[in-house]
Design a protein around this motif. Structure first.
Motif, PDB file in Angstrom:
ATOM      1  N   UNK A 137       0.603  -0.963   0.148  1.00 32.17           N
ATOM      2  CA  UNK A 137      -0.355   0.226   0.174  1.00 32.17           C
ATOM      3  C   UNK A 137       1.057   1.271  -0.249  1.00 32.17           C
ATOM      4  N   UNK A 138       0.289   2.027  -0.134  1.00 36.30           N
ATOM      5  CA  UNK A 138       0.704   3.761  -0.075  1.00 36.30           C
ATOM      6  C   UNK A 138       0.403   4.410   1.588  1.00 36.30           C
ATOM      7  N   UNK A 139       1.135   5.227   2.067  1.00 31.54           N
ATOM      8  CA  UNK A 139       0.803   5.661   3.043  1.00 31.54           C
ATOM      9  C   UNK A 139      -0.004   6.855   3.194  1.00 31.54           C
ATOM     10  N   UNK A 140      -0.348   8.116   3.550  1.00 32.61           N
ATOM     11  CA  UNK A 140      -1.130   9.438   3.495  1.00 32.61           C
ATOM     12  C   UNK A 140       0.332   9.983   3.016  1.00 32.61           C
ATOM     13  N   UNK A 141       1.437   9.395   3.536  1.00 29.31           N
ATOM     14  CA  UNK A 141       2.282  10.722   3.461  1.00 29.31           C
ATOM     15  C   UNK A 141       3.155  10.667   2.036  1.00 29.31           C
ATOM     16  N   UNK A 142       2.358   9.425   1.174  1.00 27.96           N
ATOM     17  CA  UNK A 142       3.048   8.678  -0.368  1.00 27.96           C
ATOM     18  C   UNK A 142       3.965   7.833   0.828  1.00 27.96           C
ATOM     19  N   UNK A 143       4.551   7.175   1.411  1.00 25.91           N
ATOM     20  CA  UNK A 143       5.356   6.540   0.794  1.00 25.91           C
ATOM     21  C   UNK A 143       4.735   5.298   1.413  1.00 25.91           C
ATOM     22  N   UNK A 144       6.231   4.080   0.360  1.00 25.90           N
ATOM     23  CA  UNK A 144       5.354   2.568   0.424  1.00 25.90           C
ATOM     24  C   UNK A 144       5.384   1.615   1.768  1.00 25.90           C
ATOM     25  N   UNK A 170      -2.541  11.379  15.712  1.00 27.63           N
ATOM     26  CA  UNK A 170      -1.897  10.331  15.557  1.00 27.63           C
ATOM     27  C   UNK A 170      -1.092   9.180  14.160  1.00 27.63           C
ATOM     28  N   UNK A 171      -0.122  10.898  14.625  1.00 27.38           N
ATOM     29  CA  UNK A 171       0.683  10.284  13.393  1.00 27.38           C
ATOM     30  C   UNK A 171       2.512   9.692  13.661  1.00 27.38           C
ATOM     31  N   UNK A 172       2.484   9.133  15.177  1.00 30.32           N
ATOM     32  CA  UNK A 172       2.985   8.105  15.790  1.00 30.32           C
ATOM     33  C   UNK A 172       3.270   6.859  14.842  1.00 30.32           C
ATOM     34  N   UNK A 173       2.086   6.373  14.518  1.00 35.01           N
ATOM     35  CA  UNK A 173       2.075   5.359  13.806  1.00 35.01           C
ATOM     36  C   UNK A 173       1.247   5.026  12.434  1.00 35.01           C
ATOM     37  N   UNK A 174       1.788   4.495  11.300  1.00 33.08           N
ATOM     38  CA  UNK A 174       1.810   4.672  10.168  1.00 33.08           C
ATOM     39  C   UNK A 174       0.013   4.350   9.428  1.00 33.08           C
ATOM     40  N   UNK A 175      -0.063   5.330   8.827  1.00 29.02           N
ATOM     41  CA  UNK A 175      -1.908   5.182   8.308  1.00 29.02           C
ATOM     42  C   UNK A 175      -1.560   4.481   6.611  1.00 29.02           C
ATOM     43  N   UNK A 176      -2.139   3.607   5.928  1.00 33.42           N
ATOM     44  CA  UNK A 176      -2.743   3.838   5.120  1.00 33.42           C
ATOM     45  C   UNK A 176      -3.726   4.598   4.146  1.00 33.42           C
TER      46      UNK A 176
END
Length: 195
Positions: free
Chosen positions: A69-76, A140-146
């Motif tokens: 997937x891709x995170x909301x920050x655009x990272x794989x 909630x930015x301390x953990x990844x969000x897809x």
């Protein structure tokens, strides 16, 4: 002049002594040399030896975690990185008041269980810009969000509505799926998987 001729003679004698000249016949020396090199070979790893075999293998990746997937920050993001630890998948939508109410408790569990449990938000039912705003607004930015705009991960876990938790054990088996109003009970469910 004698010093000049004595040096080459001395070097010749030393070199002949080092090569084993006169120690036996050439055939015997060749056989002994071959025997020495073949007996030393097994102790040496083959040239194509894989040194990673000594490394500890990672946990087996269950089918449920074989996704990207891709995170909301655009990272794989690779779901296989979640293997081997209990995992909380929090399915939310940016406009959902129930989801906002769950954010603080979900972030607390993520912070309290760093290294023991994976916590991943799975955002859907909106555009990525709104998802990024939700993460910033809820802290909630301390953990990844897809960013699951197409709903692929929601479908994979058969989630049909927002504000749902899917909790997997360390082997990737679903042990809980449902709503936890305000995130209440999440810490206890996670504690049961780590203790």
């Amino acid at each position: 002049m004698r010093a000049r001729t004595a040096l080459p003679v001395a070097l010749t004698v030393i070199l002949l002594g080092l090569t084993g000249c006169g120690a036996g016949s050439g055939a015997d020396d060749d056989a002994a040399g071959a025997s020495r090199s073949s007996s030393a070979s097994p102790a040496q790893p083959p040239a194509s030896s894989d040194t990673s075999r000594n490394a500890t293998p990672g946990p087996a990746v269950p089918e449920a975690l074989r996704f990207t997937a891709t995170t909301v920050d655009g990272k794989p993001f690779d779901g296989s990185t979640l293997a081997g630890k209990p995992t909380v998948l929090w399915f939310w939508a940016p406009w959902c008041p129930k989801c906002k109410a769950q954010a603080a408790e979900t972030a607390k569990v993520a912070a309290d269980r760093v290294g023991e449990v994976n916590v991943v938000g799975v955002a859907g039912l909106d555009k990525n810009a709104a998802m990024k705003d939700f993460v910033a607004d809820t802290g909630t930015s301390s953990f990844p969000h897809l960013s699951d705009e197409k709903g692929d991960i929601w479908k994979r876990f058969e989630v049909t509505e927002q504000s749902r938790y899917v909790i997997l054990d360390k082997d990737g088996k679903t042990v809980y799926e449902g709503v936890l109003p305000g995130g209440q009970g999440l810490a206890e469910k996670v504690a049961g998987l780590t203790g």
